[in-house]
Design a protein around this motif. Sequence first.
Motif, PDB file in Angstrom:
ATOM      1  N   TRP A  75       0.829  -1.203   0.000  1.00  0.00           N
ATOM      2  CA  TRP A  75       0.000   0.000   0.000  1.00  0.00           C
ATOM      3  C   TRP A  75       0.863   1.252   0.000  1.00  0.00           C
ATOM      4  O   TRP A  75       1.725   1.411   0.876  1.00  0.00           O
ATOM      5  N   PRO A  76       0.662   2.185  -0.927  1.00  0.00           N
ATOM      6  CA  PRO A  76       1.316   3.497  -0.801  1.00  0.00           C
ATOM      7  C   PRO A  76       0.836   4.189   0.469  1.00  0.00           C
ATOM      8  O   PRO A  76      -0.317   4.010   0.890  1.00  0.00           O
ATOM      9  N   GLY A  77       1.717   4.973   1.091  1.00  0.00           N
ATOM     10  CA  GLY A  77       1.416   5.547   2.400  1.00  0.00           C
ATOM     11  C   GLY A  77       0.138   6.354   2.441  1.00  0.00           C
ATOM     12  O   GLY A  77      -0.686   6.191   3.346  1.00  0.00           O
ATOM     13  N   ARG A  78      -0.059   7.244   1.465  1.00  0.00           N
ATOM     14  CA  ARG A  78      -1.243   8.103   1.484  1.00  0.00           C
ATOM     15  C   ARG A  78      -2.508   7.293   1.269  1.00  0.00           C
ATOM     16  O   ARG A  78      -3.525   7.516   1.929  1.00  0.00           O
ATOM     17  N   GLU A  79      -2.451   6.332   0.369  1.00  0.00           N
ATOM     18  CA  GLU A  79      -3.616   5.486   0.126  1.00  0.00           C
ATOM     19  C   GLU A  79      -3.948   4.649   1.358  1.00  0.00           C
ATOM     20  O   GLU A  79      -5.122   4.476   1.701  1.00  0.00           O
ATOM     21  N   LEU A  80      -2.920   4.147   2.029  1.00  0.00           N
ATOM     22  CA  LEU A  80      -3.136   3.371   3.243  1.00  0.00           C
ATOM     23  C   LEU A  80      -3.792   4.233   4.315  1.00  0.00           C
ATOM     24  O   LEU A  80      -4.708   3.781   5.020  1.00  0.00           O
ATOM     25  N   ALA A  81      -3.368   5.489   4.451  1.00  0.00           N
ATOM     26  CA  ALA A  81      -3.926   6.378   5.467  1.00  0.00           C
ATOM     27  C   ALA A  81      -5.381   6.730   5.183  1.00  0.00           C
ATOM     28  O   ALA A  81      -6.113   7.113   6.101  1.00  0.00           O
ATOM     29  N   ARG A 107      -8.113  14.969   8.245  1.00  0.00           N
ATOM     30  CA  ARG A 107      -8.464  15.107   6.834  1.00  0.00           C
ATOM     31  C   ARG A 107      -7.240  15.112   5.915  1.00  0.00           C
ATOM     32  O   ARG A 107      -7.385  15.026   4.686  1.00  0.00           O
ATOM     33  N   HIS A 108      -6.023  15.192   6.468  1.00  0.00           N
ATOM     34  CA  HIS A 108      -4.828  15.330   5.651  1.00  0.00           C
ATOM     35  C   HIS A 108      -4.647  14.212   4.623  1.00  0.00           C
ATOM     36  O   HIS A 108      -4.205  14.497   3.502  1.00  0.00           O
ATOM     37  N   PRO A 109      -4.945  12.947   4.931  1.00  0.00           N
ATOM     38  CA  PRO A 109      -4.765  11.921   3.893  1.00  0.00           C
ATOM     39  C   PRO A 109      -5.637  12.129   2.655  1.00  0.00           C
ATOM     40  O   PRO A 109      -5.356  11.557   1.595  1.00  0.00           O
ATOM     41  N   HIS A 110      -6.683  12.935   2.797  1.00  0.00           N
ATOM     42  CA  HIS A 110      -7.613  13.136   1.691  1.00  0.00           C
ATOM     43  C   HIS A 110      -7.326  14.410   0.904  1.00  0.00           C
ATOM     44  O   HIS A 110      -8.050  14.729  -0.048  1.00  0.00           O
ATOM     45  N   LEU A 111      -6.289  15.149   1.286  1.00  0.00           N
ATOM     46  CA  LEU A 111      -5.962  16.412   0.631  1.00  0.00           C
ATOM     47  C   LEU A 111      -4.804  16.220  -0.341  1.00  0.00           C
ATOM     48  O   LEU A 111      -3.944  15.352  -0.145  1.00  0.00           O
ATOM     49  N   GLY A 112      -4.781  17.041  -1.376  1.00  0.00           N
ATOM     50  CA  GLY A 112      -3.628  17.065  -2.261  1.00  0.00           C
ATOM     51  C   GLY A 112      -2.426  17.636  -1.547  1.00  0.00           C
ATOM     52  O   GLY A 112      -2.535  18.238  -0.467  1.00  0.00           O
ATOM     53  N   LEU A 159     -11.997  10.075  13.694  1.00  0.00           N
ATOM     54  CA  LEU A 159     -13.294  10.003  13.030  1.00  0.00           C
ATOM     55  C   LEU A 159     -13.314  10.865  11.777  1.00  0.00           C
ATOM     56  O   LEU A 159     -13.908  10.488  10.758  1.00  0.00           O
ATOM     57  N   ALA A 160     -12.665  12.025  11.838  1.00  0.00           N
ATOM     58  CA  ALA A 160     -12.610  12.899  10.672  1.00  0.00           C
ATOM     59  C   ALA A 160     -11.840  12.261   9.520  1.00  0.00           C
ATOM     60  O   ALA A 160     -12.071  12.584   8.353  1.00  0.00           O
ATOM     61  N   GLN A 161     -10.959  11.357   9.826  1.00  0.00           N
ATOM     62  CA  GLN A 161     -10.187  10.657   8.799  1.00  0.00           C
ATOM     63  C   GLN A 161     -11.079   9.748   7.957  1.00  0.00           C
ATOM     64  O   GLN A 161     -10.780   9.478   6.792  1.00  0.00           O
ATOM     65  N   GLN A 162     -12.129   9.213   8.547  1.00  0.00           N
ATOM     66  CA  GLN A 162     -13.117   8.354   7.874  1.00  0.00           C
ATOM     67  C   GLN A 162     -12.490   7.155   7.166  1.00  0.00           C
ATOM     68  O   GLN A 162     -12.763   6.879   5.997  1.00  0.00           O
ATOM     69  N   PRO A 163     -11.650   6.387   7.856  1.00  0.00           N
ATOM     70  CA  PRO A 163     -11.092   5.186   7.233  1.00  0.00           C
ATOM     71  C   PRO A 163     -12.111   4.054   7.229  1.00  0.00           C
ATOM     72  O   PRO A 163     -13.169   4.141   7.842  1.00  0.00           O
ATOM     73  N   ASP A 164     -11.759   2.980   6.545  1.00  0.00           N
ATOM     74  CA  ASP A 164     -12.577   1.764   6.582  1.00  0.00           C
ATOM     75  C   ASP A 164     -12.251   0.924   7.808  1.00  0.00           C
ATOM     76  O   ASP A 164     -13.095   0.181   8.309  1.00  0.00           O
ATOM     77  N   LEU A 165     -11.007   1.033   8.283  1.00  0.00           N
ATOM     78  CA  LEU A 165     -10.536   0.240   9.417  1.00  0.00           C
ATOM     79  C   LEU A 165     -10.008   1.178  10.493  1.00  0.00           C
ATOM     80  O   LEU A 165      -9.137   2.017  10.231  1.00  0.00           O
TER      81      LEU A 165
END
Length: 259
Positions: A75-81, A107-112, A159-165
């Motif tokens: 997994w690439p780091g950003r995609e994993l996060a 929210r940082h993993p979801h930002l450019g 919670l703001a990160q909204q991951p699946d796991l």
Amino acid sequence: MKTDATPLLEADNLAVQIGERWICCDLSMRLMPGERLVLLGPNGAGKTTLLHALAGLREVQRGEVRLQGRALAEWPGRELAQVRGVQPQSQPDWFAATVMETALVGRHPHLGRWAWESGDDVRIAHEALICMGLDHMGERNILTLSGGERQRLAIASLLAQQPDLYLLDEPLSHLDLHYQVAVLAHFSALAQGGAGVVMVLHDLNLAARFADHVVLLDGSGKMVCGTADEVLQADVLSAAFGHPLRRHVIEGQVAFLLE
């Protein structure tokens, strides 16, 4: 449990070691979307170490961890996060920041790379603060928060990160009874919506109420892994914790009492 779906999290013959001490050997488990796994064991048994191994934050000595059928190393780091979120035991605050700014970290993993938070990001962070009863503290300096408020903020950021796991290391630290139950109930609701939840807990009665599966470590490298009903038995827990316990069912709820 559905067998035709892809597990959200898998451990295949996992072995984890600290120095000369084995935390676990040959751990194989699967967590499906919608399930909750609790890691139990006495102090120093290696619960945090195992959680970090499952998160891909610690190298394992043998075996493999897979997320959505894909080895963690792939997994690439950003995609994993974006898919896997981790809440550590403690959150050292080296600099002053507001409660809202800290929640927005999720929210940082979801930002450019050079992007600023959008209105949607602020809305998601605000909703997370509402869930943790902190929405009225958005402009407050985090250095002025109590231990319990800081813990709830860490959970809100996750919670703001909204991951699946969700991987939670002692999420109930510093929380009073009201928020302990509220936090576990909220993650149970997320699981009902399809998320996976892995938690390090100490309270056996809360584990009995909120776990679908349990991995019990005894500190010597031995472990018991299975459904909550299989693992949460008086003889099994008494042996692991070194103190006799009695298991009771009170109005349909399992409860453990000291002898």
